[in-house]
Every structure is written in structure tokens, then in C-alpha cells.
Design a protein around this motif. Structure first.
Motif, short mmCIF file in Angstrom:
data_model
loop_
_atom_site.label_atom_id
_atom_site.label_comp_id
_atom_site.label_asym_id
_atom_site.label_seq_id
_atom_site.Cartn_x
_atom_site.Cartn_y
_atom_site.Cartn_z
N LEU A 213 0.83 -1.21 0.00
CA LEU A 213 0.00 0.00 0.00
C LEU A 213 0.86 1.25 0.00
O LEU A 213 0.55 2.24 -0.69
N GLN A 214 1.96 1.25 0.78
CA GLN A 214 2.83 2.44 0.84
C GLN A 214 3.48 2.70 -0.52
O GLN A 214 3.62 3.87 -0.93
N LEU A 215 3.87 1.64 -1.22
CA LEU A 215 4.45 1.82 -2.56
C LEU A 215 3.43 2.44 -3.50
O LEU A 215 3.76 3.35 -4.29
N ASN A 216 2.20 1.96 -3.45
CA ASN A 216 1.15 2.52 -4.31
C ASN A 216 0.88 3.99 -3.95
O ASN A 216 0.68 4.83 -4.85
N ILE A 217 0.86 4.28 -2.65
CA ILE A 217 0.62 5.67 -2.22
C ILE A 217 1.76 6.57 -2.69
O ILE A 217 1.52 7.68 -3.21
N ASP A 218 3.01 6.14 -2.50
CA ASP A 218 4.16 6.95 -2.92
C ASP A 218 4.14 7.19 -4.42
O ASP A 218 4.40 8.32 -4.88
N SER A 219 3.83 6.16 -5.19
CA SER A 219 3.80 6.30 -6.64
C SER A 219 2.71 7.28 -7.07
O SER A 219 2.93 8.15 -7.92
N LEU A 220 1.54 7.14 -6.45
CA LEU A 220 0.43 8.00 -6.83
C LEU A 220 0.67 9.44 -6.37
O LEU A 220 0.31 10.40 -7.08
N GLU A 221 1.28 9.63 -5.21
CA GLU A 221 1.60 10.98 -4.75
C GLU A 221 2.62 11.65 -5.66
O GLU A 221 2.54 12.85 -5.93
N SER A 222 3.59 10.86 -6.14
CA SER A 222 4.60 11.40 -7.04
C SER A 222 3.96 11.86 -8.36
O SER A 222 4.25 12.97 -8.85
N LYS A 223 3.09 11.05 -8.90
CA LYS A 223 2.40 11.42 -10.15
C LYS A 223 1.52 12.66 -9.94
O LYS A 223 1.47 13.56 -10.78
N THR A 224 0.84 12.70 -8.79
CA THR A 224 -0.04 13.83 -8.50
C THR A 224 0.77 15.11 -8.33
O THR A 224 0.34 16.20 -8.77
N ALA A 225 1.92 15.02 -7.70
CA ALA A 225 2.77 16.19 -7.52
C ALA A 225 3.24 16.73 -8.88
O ALA A 225 3.25 17.96 -9.11
N MET A 226 3.60 15.84 -9.79
CA MET A 226 4.02 16.27 -11.13
C MET A 226 2.87 16.94 -11.86
O MET A 226 3.06 17.97 -12.54
N LEU A 227 1.68 16.37 -11.70
CA LEU A 227 0.52 16.98 -12.36
C LEU A 227 0.22 18.36 -11.78
O LEU A 227 -0.14 19.30 -12.51
N ASN A 228 0.35 18.50 -10.45
CA ASN A 228 0.11 19.80 -9.83
C ASN A 228 1.11 20.85 -10.29
O ASN A 228 0.76 22.03 -10.49
N GLU A 229 2.37 20.44 -10.46
CA GLU A 229 3.37 21.38 -10.98
C GLU A 229 3.01 21.82 -12.39
O GLU A 229 3.13 23.01 -12.74
N GLU A 230 2.57 20.85 -13.18
CA GLU A 230 2.18 21.18 -14.56
C GLU A 230 0.98 22.12 -14.57
O GLU A 230 0.91 23.07 -15.36
N ILE A 231 0.01 21.86 -13.69
CA ILE A 231 -1.18 22.73 -13.62
C ILE A 231 -0.81 24.12 -13.12
O ILE A 231 -1.37 25.13 -13.57
N ALA A 232 0.15 24.19 -12.16
CA ALA A 232 0.56 25.50 -11.65
C ALA A 232 1.20 26.35 -12.75
O ALA A 232 1.03 27.57 -12.79
N LYS A 233 1.93 25.73 -13.63
CA LYS A 233 2.55 26.45 -14.74
C LYS A 233 1.52 26.85 -15.79
O LYS A 233 1.58 27.94 -16.36
N ASN A 234 0.60 25.97 -16.02
CA ASN A 234 -0.42 26.24 -17.06
C ASN A 234 -1.80 25.96 -16.49
O ASN A 234 -2.40 24.91 -16.75
N PRO A 235 -2.33 26.89 -15.67
CA PRO A 235 -3.66 26.63 -15.10
C PRO A 235 -4.75 26.61 -16.15
O PRO A 235 -5.76 25.94 -15.97
N VAL A 236 -4.53 27.39 -17.24
CA VAL A 236 -5.50 27.38 -18.35
C VAL A 236 -4.72 27.15 -19.64
O VAL A 236 -3.54 27.48 -19.74
N ILE A 237 -5.35 26.63 -20.61
CA ILE A 237 -4.74 26.39 -21.90
C ILE A 237 -5.68 26.86 -22.99
O ILE A 237 -6.90 26.99 -22.77
N LYS A 238 -5.08 27.16 -24.15
CA LYS A 238 -5.90 27.57 -25.29
C LYS A 238 -6.50 26.34 -25.96
O LYS A 238 -5.81 25.37 -26.20
N ALA A 239 -7.76 26.51 -26.25
CA ALA A 239 -8.45 25.44 -26.96
C ALA A 239 -8.91 25.98 -28.31
O ALA A 239 -9.59 27.03 -28.38
N ILE A 240 -8.46 25.41 -29.41
CA ILE A 240 -8.81 25.84 -30.76
C ILE A 240 -10.11 25.16 -31.16
O ILE A 240 -10.24 23.94 -31.09
N THR A 241 -11.06 26.01 -31.56
CA THR A 241 -12.34 25.47 -32.02
C THR A 241 -12.59 25.93 -33.45
O THR A 241 -12.23 27.06 -33.84
N THR A 242 -13.15 25.11 -34.21
CA THR A 242 -13.49 25.44 -35.61
C THR A 242 -14.97 25.21 -35.80
O THR A 242 -15.53 24.22 -35.33
#
Length: 327
Positions: free
Chosen positions: A149-178
């Protein structure tokens, strides 16, 4: 005929009609056999009742039924001796062998009832030893699950932290619509033709990684709940193991405890030997009486009837043989 004699005939299997032709000596033999059987009936009835109540955990009617079964078995065994015409060393030897087995079984059951409190104290000691033996394996299973369980928690926390960093840099993104619209255009020949017109636009939307972070947080909550559950289980594993061992005590476990008591305490060994000798003596009551006493007139009448019948059958066979030979 008195009820005692009728009861004796019922238990021993003696024929009442033949007994009425016999002397007082046969009645005394019958009374002696009946008394011996009644002792065994009381003893094994009590033993069967205690066995069903203590180890089978049967209801009252089940205990009574077990007692009746034990009594029937004992009566049928004793009848093998009482109803034997003449003497047979083999059946007496076999009865002695059965007597030893029954004495061992009876003394084991009765001693477990008599030594009940001592066995309970010994079972506490045995349970402590079993807990020491089984506890490491139980803890190992729980520790392995906690590590997983601890391995799964550590792995998931690591992925979540990376996603949060990415979201902090780009909280919004441009979406092209046609969008495509069709416009009717007049042709040279006077007809209308639908011409597509495509419009390209861009809008700002929240980073889609946010939803993934929310799902990861939910999974982390579930994993931490499981982790807390296994931590609580680890803290109470010794108590639960002790309770499990204490509630699942059977005949063999108590027999093991009783053997330890007998082998480690001299007074218990002496008492067990006394009970064993007492039971085997009771079991051999009928055999000793059958071997040590002379034949009564009841047995002589039965044996005489058997000899007369055998002689008659031999004479009949002889006459049939001579008749066939003359023909």
C-alpha cells in the motif's frame, strides 16, 4: 417373574422360558451379569453424555442420544461374552483387547472432565506458546500488505505532484475550435450553391489535468483508509490471534493439554492410572465371571439343546446318505 429378572433377561439376552426351568443358581448368575451391565451402562451413559456436551456441543436431546448409543454398544459387546455357548479363548482375548481400548477412551474423556480446571490453565500456557509461534507469520502478512500500500501511495503521490506542478505552470490552456457554416451563393446560371465557410477561434479552458488530479486524490484517500485499517489490525493482531486460538479448542487440544499435565505432574499420572485400572476392571467384570465360575444349569441346558440338535442333524444327514446309497 420379577421386574429385575425381566430386566436382566432383556439386557443379557437370556431366554426367560429356559430360565424358568432352572435352579436358583442360574438366577444368581443372571443377577450378577445384570449388575455388571448396569454399572457399565451408568458409566458409559455418563461418558457419552459428557462427550457430546463438551466436544460435539450437541443440544440436550443430542447428548441423550449419544448416551443411548454408547449404552447400546456396551450391551452388545457384553452379550458377545454372556451368550457364548461353551468357552472360547479367542473371544475372551478379543474382549480383553476391546476392554483396554474402551478403558483408554473412557479414562481420557472422564479425566478431561475431572481435570477441567487444570486443563483450562494449561490451555492458557499452550495458547501463549502458539501465539509466539504464529504471531510472526501473521505480522509478516500484514507488513507485506502495508509495504504494498505504501508503494502505491508513494507512486500516486509522485504522479499527483508532477501533475500539480504542470497545472501550476499552465492553469489554463488555449483550446482551438473550428465552426463550419454553409452559405447559399448565387451562381451565374441563377441557381444557389451552398459554400462552406470555416471559422477558427481560440478560447481559454481549465487544464484537463485537474480532473486527473481529483481522481488521484480520491484513490489516495481509499489507499490511506486501507493503510489505516491494516495498521489497526497490526496493533490488535496478538489479541485477535489469542482469541481465535482460545475459542477453537477441541478434543485433541484438550487431550494434548491433559497429556502434558499427566507427564509433568506425578499426582496426575497416579490418578490417571487409577482411573484406567478402575475402568478396565469394570470392563472385565463379565469376562472374569464367565471364566472363573462354573457353568450354571441355564448354560448347561442351552449347551445340551445345542448338542441334541447337532446329534439330530448328524443322524438326519447319515440317514439321507444311506438312503441315497441304497437307491
Amino acid at each position: 417373574m420379577k421386574w429385575w429378572i425381566q430386566l436382566g433377561c432383556f439386557l443379557t439376552g437370556w431366554n426367560r422360558e429356559i430360565l424358568l426351568q432352572c435352579s436358583e443358581a442360574s438366577f444368581k448368575y443372571l443377577k450378577k451379569y445384570t449388575a455388571a451391565l448396569l454399572i457399565l451402562i451408568v458409566l458409559w451413559g455418563f461418558t457419552g453424555f459428557c462427550f457430546a456436551q463438551r466436544y460435539v456441543h450437541a443440544p440436550l436431546w443430542g447428548c441423550v442420544l449419544s448416551s443411548v448409543i454408547f449404552i447400546v454398544i456396551v450391551i452388545q459387546i457384553e452379550r458377545q461374552i454372556i451368550l457364548t455357548v461353551g468357552t472360547s479363548k479367542s473371544i475372551f482375548f478379543f474382549r480383553f483387547f476391546i476392554a483396554v481400548i474402551m478403558a483408554v477412551l473412557g479414562s481420557s474423556i472422564l479425566d478431561q472432565v475431572i481435570f477441567g480446571e487444570d486443563i483450562k490453565r494449561k490451555m492458557v500456557e499452550i495458547t501463549d506458546r502458539q501465539v509466539v509461534e504464529l504471531l510472526p507469520s501473521r505480522l509478516k502478512v500484514i507488513d507485506n500488505k502495508l509495504n504494498e500500500l505504501q508503494l502505491n501511495i508513494d507512486s500516486l503521490e509522485s504522479k499527483t505532484a508532477m501533475l500539480n506542478e504542470e497545472i501550476a505552470k499552465n492553469p489554463v490552456i488555449k483550446a482551438i475550435t473550428t465552426t463550419t457554416q454553409y452559405k447559399n451563393v448565387l451562381q451565374e446560371d441563377g441557381t444557389y450553391k451552398k459554400i462552406p465557410e470555416t471559422t477558427v477561434s481560440s478560447v481559454l479552458v481549465a487544464n484537463p489535468r485537474t480532473k486527473q488530479v481529483e481522481m488521484n486524490n480520491l484513490n489516495l484517500s481509499r489507499l490511506r483508509e486501507q493503510q489505516d485499517e491494516f495498521v489497526q489490525r497490526k496493533m490488535g493482531v496478538e489479541d485477535s490471534l489469542r482469541k481465535e486460538l482460545s475459542t477453537n479448542i477441541g478434543f485433541l487440544e484438550e487431550l494434548r493439554a491433559m497429556l502434558e499435565i499427566i507427564l509433568t505432574r506425578t499426582e496426575a499420572m497416579i490418578f490417571y492410572i487409577i482411573i484406567f485400572l478402575f475402568l478396565i476392571s469394570l470392563e472385565l467384570f463379565v469376562v472374569a465371571g464367565k471364566l472363573g465360575d462354573k457353568k450354571c444349569d441355564y448354560e448347561l441346558i442351552v449347551e445340551h439343546q445345542l448338542n441334541v440338535k447337532i446329534a439330530a442333524l448328524n443322524e438326519l444327514v447319515k440317514n439321507v446318505y444311506l438312503t441315497k446309497k441304497n437307491v
